[in-house]
Write a protein that holds these residues in place. Structure first.
Motif, PDB file in Angstrom:
ATOM      1  N   CYS A  62       0.833  -1.209   0.000  1.00 52.18           N
ATOM      2  CA  CYS A  62       0.000   0.000   0.000  1.00 52.18           C
ATOM      3  C   CYS A  62       0.866   1.258   0.000  1.00 52.18           C
ATOM      4  O   CYS A  62       0.574   2.215  -0.730  1.00 52.18           O
ATOM      5  CB  CYS A  62      -0.948  -0.009   1.190  1.00 52.18           C
ATOM      6  SG  CYS A  62      -2.288  -1.200   1.022  1.00 52.18           S
ATOM      7  N   PHE A  63       1.920   1.285   0.811  1.00 57.18           N
ATOM      8  CA  PHE A  63       2.803   2.448   0.818  1.00 57.18           C
ATOM      9  C   PHE A  63       3.517   2.621  -0.521  1.00 57.18           C
ATOM     10  O   PHE A  63       3.729   3.742  -0.984  1.00 57.18           O
ATOM     11  CB  PHE A  63       3.814   2.380   1.963  1.00 57.18           C
ATOM     12  CG  PHE A  63       3.289   2.933   3.246  1.00 57.18           C
ATOM     13  CD1 PHE A  63       2.903   4.262   3.349  1.00 57.18           C
ATOM     14  CD2 PHE A  63       3.170   2.138   4.361  1.00 57.18           C
ATOM     15  CE1 PHE A  63       2.416   4.783   4.531  1.00 57.18           C
ATOM     16  CE2 PHE A  63       2.670   2.636   5.551  1.00 57.18           C
ATOM     17  CZ  PHE A  63       2.293   3.967   5.628  1.00 57.18           C
ATOM     18  N   PHE A  64       3.881   1.510  -1.156  1.00 57.90           N
ATOM     19  CA  PHE A  64       4.492   1.590  -2.479  1.00 57.90           C
ATOM     20  C   PHE A  64       3.556   2.277  -3.460  1.00 57.90           C
ATOM     21  O   PHE A  64       3.938   3.212  -4.180  1.00 57.90           O
ATOM     22  CB  PHE A  64       4.851   0.185  -2.984  1.00 57.90           C
ATOM     23  CG  PHE A  64       5.235   0.157  -4.433  1.00 57.90           C
ATOM     24  CD1 PHE A  64       6.491   0.584  -4.833  1.00 57.90           C
ATOM     25  CD2 PHE A  64       4.344  -0.286  -5.397  1.00 57.90           C
ATOM     26  CE1 PHE A  64       6.854   0.561  -6.172  1.00 57.90           C
ATOM     27  CE2 PHE A  64       4.693  -0.315  -6.736  1.00 57.90           C
ATOM     28  CZ  PHE A  64       5.948   0.118  -7.126  1.00 57.90           C
ATOM     29  N   HIS A  65       2.287   1.870  -3.487  1.00 61.94           N
ATOM     30  CA  HIS A  65       1.331   2.467  -4.410  1.00 61.94           C
ATOM     31  C   HIS A  65       1.013   3.914  -4.044  1.00 61.94           C
ATOM     32  O   HIS A  65       0.811   4.751  -4.935  1.00 61.94           O
ATOM     33  CB  HIS A  65       0.062   1.629  -4.490  1.00 61.94           C
ATOM     34  CG  HIS A  65       0.267   0.346  -5.234  1.00 61.94           C
ATOM     35  ND1 HIS A  65       0.564   0.310  -6.575  1.00 61.94           N
ATOM     36  CD2 HIS A  65       0.224  -0.934  -4.826  1.00 61.94           C
ATOM     37  CE1 HIS A  65       0.696  -0.942  -6.961  1.00 61.94           C
ATOM     38  NE2 HIS A  65       0.494  -1.722  -5.913  1.00 61.94           N
TER      39      HIS A  65
ATOM     40  N   LEU B  10      -6.351   0.812  -6.043  1.00 65.04           N
ATOM     41  CA  LEU B  10      -5.054   0.227  -5.714  1.00 65.04           C
ATOM     42  C   LEU B  10      -4.850  -0.040  -4.223  1.00 65.04           C
ATOM     43  O   LEU B  10      -4.201  -1.019  -3.856  1.00 65.04           O
ATOM     44  CB  LEU B  10      -3.926   1.131  -6.217  1.00 65.04           C
ATOM     45  CG  LEU B  10      -3.814   1.272  -7.728  1.00 65.04           C
ATOM     46  CD1 LEU B  10      -2.757   2.300  -8.089  1.00 65.04           C
ATOM     47  CD2 LEU B  10      -3.503  -0.062  -8.362  1.00 65.04           C
ATOM     48  N   ILE B  11      -5.387   0.816  -3.381  1.00 66.42           N
ATOM     49  CA  ILE B  11      -5.133   0.687  -1.942  1.00 66.42           C
ATOM     50  C   ILE B  11      -6.264  -0.077  -1.250  1.00 66.42           C
ATOM     51  O   ILE B  11      -6.036  -1.098  -0.600  1.00 66.42           O
ATOM     52  CB  ILE B  11      -4.955   2.072  -1.274  1.00 66.42           C
ATOM     53  CG1 ILE B  11      -3.900   2.892  -1.997  1.00 66.42           C
ATOM     54  CG2 ILE B  11      -4.629   1.926   0.198  1.00 66.42           C
ATOM     55  CD1 ILE B  11      -2.531   2.286  -2.049  1.00 66.42           C
ATOM     56  N   PHE B  12      -7.485   0.399  -1.409  1.00 71.35           N
ATOM     57  CA  PHE B  12      -8.603  -0.226  -0.704  1.00 71.35           C
ATOM     58  C   PHE B  12      -8.833  -1.664  -1.138  1.00 71.35           C
ATOM     59  O   PHE B  12      -9.228  -2.507  -0.334  1.00 71.35           O
ATOM     60  CB  PHE B  12      -9.882   0.583  -0.877  1.00 71.35           C
ATOM     61  CG  PHE B  12      -9.878   1.885  -0.122  1.00 71.35           C
ATOM     62  CD1 PHE B  12      -8.921   2.176   0.819  1.00 71.35           C
ATOM     63  CD2 PHE B  12     -10.854   2.825  -0.359  1.00 71.35           C
ATOM     64  CE1 PHE B  12      -8.909   3.366   1.507  1.00 71.35           C
ATOM     65  CE2 PHE B  12     -10.863   4.032   0.323  1.00 71.35           C
ATOM     66  CZ  PHE B  12      -9.894   4.300   1.261  1.00 71.35           C
ATOM     67  N   SER B  13      -8.573  -1.966  -2.402  1.00 73.43           N
ATOM     68  CA  SER B  13      -8.761  -3.345  -2.855  1.00 73.43           C
ATOM     69  C   SER B  13      -7.797  -4.286  -2.133  1.00 73.43           C
ATOM     70  O   SER B  13      -8.163  -5.416  -1.802  1.00 73.43           O
ATOM     71  CB  SER B  13      -8.576  -3.438  -4.366  1.00 73.43           C
ATOM     72  OG  SER B  13      -7.249  -3.099  -4.723  1.00 73.43           O
ATOM     73  N   ARG B  14      -6.583  -3.827  -1.871  1.00 74.06           N
ATOM     74  CA  ARG B  14      -5.630  -4.667  -1.147  1.00 74.06           C
ATOM     75  C   ARG B  14      -5.985  -4.781   0.331  1.00 74.06           C
ATOM     76  O   ARG B  14      -5.782  -5.823   0.949  1.00 74.06           O
ATOM     77  CB  ARG B  14      -4.221  -4.118  -1.309  1.00 74.06           C
ATOM     78  CG  ARG B  14      -3.657  -4.457  -2.664  1.00 74.06           C
ATOM     79  CD  ARG B  14      -2.363  -3.751  -2.961  1.00 74.06           C
ATOM     80  NE  ARG B  14      -1.788  -4.195  -4.211  1.00 74.06           N
ATOM     81  CZ  ARG B  14      -2.238  -3.848  -5.420  1.00 74.06           C
ATOM     82  NH1 ARG B  14      -3.274  -3.050  -5.518  1.00 74.06           N
ATOM     83  NH2 ARG B  14      -1.654  -4.297  -6.507  1.00 74.06           N
ATOM     84  N   LEU B  15      -6.489  -3.707   0.896  1.00 69.07           N
ATOM     85  CA  LEU B  15      -6.891  -3.755   2.305  1.00 69.07           C
ATOM     86  C   LEU B  15      -8.120  -4.638   2.503  1.00 69.07           C
ATOM     87  O   LEU B  15      -8.246  -5.319   3.521  1.00 69.07           O
ATOM     88  CB  LEU B  15      -7.180  -2.348   2.821  1.00 69.07           C
ATOM     89  CG  LEU B  15      -5.973  -1.437   2.998  1.00 69.07           C
ATOM     90  CD1 LEU B  15      -6.437  -0.031   3.345  1.00 69.07           C
ATOM     91  CD2 LEU B  15      -5.039  -1.972   4.053  1.00 69.07           C
ATOM     92  N   ASP B  16      -9.020  -4.642   1.537  1.00 74.33           N
ATOM     93  CA  ASP B  16     -10.263  -5.393   1.668  1.00 74.33           C
ATOM     94  C   ASP B  16     -10.126  -6.871   1.319  1.00 74.33           C
ATOM     95  O   ASP B  16     -10.919  -7.684   1.771  1.00 74.33           O
ATOM     96  CB  ASP B  16     -11.348  -4.783   0.780  1.00 74.33           C
ATOM     97  CG  ASP B  16     -11.837  -3.453   1.302  1.00 74.33           C
ATOM     98  OD1 ASP B  16     -11.635  -3.182   2.505  1.00 74.33           O
ATOM     99  OD2 ASP B  16     -12.423  -2.688   0.525  1.00 74.33           O
ATOM    100  N   TYR B  17      -9.119  -7.232   0.525  1.00 72.01           N
ATOM    101  CA  TYR B  17      -8.999  -8.613   0.071  1.00 72.01           C
ATOM    102  C   TYR B  17      -8.717  -9.543   1.258  1.00 72.01           C
ATOM    103  O   TYR B  17      -7.709  -9.407   1.941  1.00 72.01           O
ATOM    104  CB  TYR B  17      -7.894  -8.744  -0.983  1.00 72.01           C
ATOM    105  CG  TYR B  17      -7.732 -10.148  -1.503  1.00 72.01           C
ATOM    106  CD1 TYR B  17      -8.715 -10.720  -2.300  1.00 72.01           C
ATOM    107  CD2 TYR B  17      -6.626 -10.906  -1.184  1.00 72.01           C
ATOM    108  CE1 TYR B  17      -8.588 -12.004  -2.776  1.00 72.01           C
ATOM    109  CE2 TYR B  17      -6.490 -12.196  -1.655  1.00 72.01           C
ATOM    110  CZ  TYR B  17      -7.477 -12.739  -2.446  1.00 72.01           C
ATOM    111  OH  TYR B  17      -7.354 -14.016  -2.911  1.00 72.01           O
TER     112      TYR B  17
END
Length: 119
Positions: A69-72, A95-102
């Motif tokens: 997430c920090f990279f994106h 990019l961020i929320f999709s990774r947090l929600d997965y």
């Protein structure tokens, strides 16, 4: 596996020994023998985009999410001045929320100190 004409790829196969740190430390088993392949135990394995560690503390997975997430966020910040507000919001959501929600249901019940970095 051989009776079904399948062969294990020992270079891509990972094995995980799950238990408490004390229990894992007391065991002398270092690898798993399947047919003619030897698979060493890993500290963490990745399956379907989720990192599982040997104590199921999910620390490896949480660290990976935070790093990604920090990279994106840094990438978005580098060209933010060229984006409209709506475009920036769409990028962050995708990019961020999709990774947090997965698979965030796997993080339910973890101590607050473990998931603090995701906040």
């Amino acid at each position: 596996m051989t009776e079904n004409k399948l062969k294990l790829n020992s270079e891509k196969t990972e094995a995980l020994l799950v238990g408490t740190r004390q229990k894992i430390a007391s065991l002398t088993v270092t690898d798993l023998q399947l047919d003619d392949a030897t698979v060493p135990f890993s500290h963490a394995v990745k399956s379907l985009g989720i990192f599982l560690d040997s104590t199921l503390s999910m620390q490896t997975h949480i660290s990976f999410i935070i790093k990604t997430c920090f990279f994106h966020l840094r990438r978005i910040a580098s060209f933010r001045r060229y984006l409209t507000h709506d475009a920036c919001v769409k990028l962050v959501v995708s990019l961020i929320f999709s990774r947090l929600d997965y698979c965030n249901s796997l993080l339910a019940g973890l101590p607050a100190s473990s998931i603090h970095g995701l906040q």
